[in-house]
Design an enzyme around this catalytic site. Sequence first.
Site, short mmCIF file in Angstrom:
data_model
loop_
_atom_site.label_atom_id
_atom_site.label_comp_id
_atom_site.label_asym_id
_atom_site.label_seq_id
_atom_site.Cartn_x
_atom_site.Cartn_y
_atom_site.Cartn_z
CE LYS A 98 51.37 -11.23 12.49
NZ LYS A 98 50.18 -12.02 12.82
N GLY A 159 46.44 -20.88 13.19
CA GLY A 159 45.11 -21.48 13.32
C GLY A 159 45.11 -22.95 13.72
CB ALA A 185 51.01 -18.46 14.65
CG ASN A 207 42.40 -14.29 14.66
OD1 ASN A 207 41.23 -14.37 15.04
ND2 ASN A 207 42.69 -13.77 13.51
#
Lengths: 260, 68
Positions: A98, A159, A185, A207
């Site tokens: 990635k 995030g 993301a 994530n």
Amino acid sequence: MSDKLVLAGREFDSRLIIGTGKYASAEVLQKSALASGAQIATMAVKRVDVKTHQDEIVAPLKELNITLMPNTSGAKNAREAIFAARLAREALGTDWIKVEIHPDVRYLLPDPIETLEACKVLVEDGFKVFPYIQADPVLARRLEEIGVIAVMPLGAPIGSAQGLQTKAMIDIILKQSHVPVIVDAGIGAPSDAALAFEMGADAVMVNTAIAASADAVLMSEAFKAACEAGRKAYKAGLAIKSTSAKATSPMEAFLKEAMK
Amino acid sequence: MAQITFNQEHKLTIKDGTTLSEFLKEQQLLKEGVAVAIDEDIIKKDTYDNVILKDGMNVDVYNMVSGG
């Protein structure tokens, strides 16, 4: 009905790709990974820190038979990303990479020029390349032309949990892409993931939304369900939006008659 | 004896003729998921036994860490 995700000739049942950052421990990561049903996980390559004890993350994921997708996170230009990719290949024996190049630490937005440059070199070097990109349809096309396996447009900064802020551009990418599109993301809630799938995304990468949750395992289950729901909805075909009401019951006509 | 720089910050003195695999074993880093670069050249795993560390070399050992 078979509905596999195919990446670089490999088939996956799960369309949820997980990141490995921010988990409380390797144990929580492993339990969450299991609960999410994910079959692909991404991780970074860094110099060994000899002073601090680092959680071993490769072994717990391999135990679950999860495909490892190393990333070049931390790279600020094409040269560093290419170096990280080659290190990861040597460390893990995988040609999957990635490509993540974000020189600016505040927003961590990917540098399109360095990304395209790195991808060219890595594709030629035999890597299976998955670039993390701004939701830029033109760049996605250019990357497709040079032979990347999939494109990974962002929904919002890494995030940030802002959801699909780039929805309209992701929509264009989805319409014109001939390679799988992995929305990466910014996905903050299971509903964001469901939306991505309803729009036609092939996979999503999550994530922070899972790892930073107070109950990462439960959140993994929530994401698993949302991804499956969104994908099924896409396959089934969503209702067409309308500005006026459309009766759901033929009773309405009958009632009109009765009221006369 | 030879002096090498390990991971940019540690100056280590090693015996002459120490191979890369001996060095990694000593550092408990001869394991899965690790890659090595010497003076920014990535070293193939199957050559670790044949690479002799020499004075002034920069040895960088990398592993996989958590991240998205």
